[in-house]
Motif scaffolding. Sequence first.
Motif, short mmCIF file in Angstrom:
data_model
loop_
_atom_site.label_atom_id
_atom_site.label_comp_id
_atom_site.label_asym_id
_atom_site.label_seq_id
_atom_site.Cartn_x
_atom_site.Cartn_y
_atom_site.Cartn_z
N ALA A 8 0.82 -1.21 0.00
CA ALA A 8 0.00 0.00 0.00
C ALA A 8 0.85 1.26 0.00
O ALA A 8 0.39 2.33 -0.42
CB ALA A 8 -0.93 -0.01 1.21
N SER A 9 2.09 1.16 0.45
CA SER A 9 2.99 2.31 0.47
C SER A 9 3.86 2.38 -0.77
O SER A 9 4.77 3.21 -0.84
CB SER A 9 3.88 2.23 1.72
OG SER A 9 3.10 2.26 2.89
N SER A 10 3.58 1.51 -1.73
CA SER A 10 4.38 1.44 -2.96
C SER A 10 3.55 1.92 -4.15
O SER A 10 2.34 2.09 -4.04
CB SER A 10 4.85 0.01 -3.19
OG SER A 10 3.80 -0.78 -3.75
N PRO A 11 4.18 2.11 -5.31
CA PRO A 11 3.43 2.52 -6.50
C PRO A 11 2.91 1.35 -7.33
O PRO A 11 2.55 1.52 -8.50
CB PRO A 11 4.48 3.31 -7.29
CG PRO A 11 5.76 2.63 -6.97
CD PRO A 11 5.64 2.16 -5.54
N PHE A 12 2.85 0.14 -6.73
CA PHE A 12 2.45 -1.05 -7.47
C PHE A 12 1.01 -1.43 -7.16
O PHE A 12 0.55 -1.33 -6.02
CB PHE A 12 3.38 -2.22 -7.14
CG PHE A 12 4.81 -1.93 -7.52
CD1 PHE A 12 5.22 -1.99 -8.85
CD2 PHE A 12 5.74 -1.56 -6.56
CE1 PHE A 12 6.52 -1.70 -9.21
CE2 PHE A 12 7.04 -1.27 -6.92
CZ PHE A 12 7.45 -1.34 -8.24
N VAL A 13 0.32 -1.90 -8.20
CA VAL A 13 -1.09 -2.22 -8.06
C VAL A 13 -1.31 -3.65 -7.57
O VAL A 13 -2.40 -3.99 -7.13
CB VAL A 13 -1.80 -1.98 -9.41
CG1 VAL A 13 -1.51 -3.09 -10.40
CG2 VAL A 13 -3.29 -1.79 -9.23
N SER A 14 -0.27 -4.49 -7.64
CA SER A 14 -0.39 -5.88 -7.19
C SER A 14 0.99 -6.45 -6.90
O SER A 14 2.00 -5.93 -7.37
CB SER A 14 -1.07 -6.74 -8.26
OG SER A 14 -0.24 -6.86 -9.41
#
Length: 326
Positions: free
Chosen positions: A256-262
């Motif tokens: 959730a703290s990253s720019p990744f969707v999965s």
Amino acid sequence: MRIKDFNTMAKFFITLGVIFIISNHLCFSQTNDNPSQDVYRKFELDTTTILSERIKPGHPKILKMFEAAGMNPANRSLSEEELKIVTASIEKLPVLHQQVLRKRLLQISFLDNMPNTALTAPVNPKDSLKLFTITVRAEILDQTVSEWLTEKEKGCFDFSNSELDLRYDAGNLNALVYVLIHEATHIVDAALGIYSNNPNPNLPEVLSEDRFTKGVWEDRTKVSNKFENELLDSTYFRSRKILSIKKAEEVYAALASSPFVSLYGRNSCHEDFAEFITIKYLNEKFGQKFSIVLSKNERTLMEFNPLKSKLVRKRMNELDQFCSIN
């Protein structure tokens, strides 16, 4: 289509412009000395054939690859109901994806007992114009997106001696819709040279600026230093290690703290791109929500919704040109 405001109008015309440019890039002249026509003749591909009529038994190269690995997948002869599912799923693809597939998809196949969900592969990797096959594990035709994503996500964790449970809420569309958009995005990526080792110098500026990966990926598989995370690197899709489900809350807090969707999208920039396009399109076109729920004895402990992340939303805004939302 009703255009409600200036931003929507701008996105609409950017999308149309990109599709027009890409159409010109993909549509080759019909002269006999055109290399693309040689490829089409060699593989007997009629690009006017509708995509649902390109369902064929598994390609020999793909079957040999599985057999060499000690696997024995079998061709699925689709029932009338399954054919309807496939046709309906193809019709739900974004306009751009359908356009690219008409020029580049040689066949789509469905196999039982595949070790993975789907495989997209070039059949002529040495040719300048590459054609592709999509091979799909037939069992997903009986699953919804939610059921399939739940199965996939739970495979990252060990639930032994635990009362914890995990589910992925992503709507009731057939799982094939998600899988086809994801796999077709790989073909769009490869056909247009977006994130290849040899980028296409003729890409329109709106695609070649690479705002989507900038600051997120150092190269095709290395996450930028800013977003390196030891825990996320230890998850299944990066390390092939299965973590205890007790780690799940910590894992999704980090995601959730990253720019990744999965988690799967963190595997490479290609998977990142395909995951973003798929989730963006299904959310905006069909109103599908995407949330992972961790529970204990049916009591929710944590819910992760990637679409609520500011970092994710910012990156999604860079992809409007790939998704025509009517």
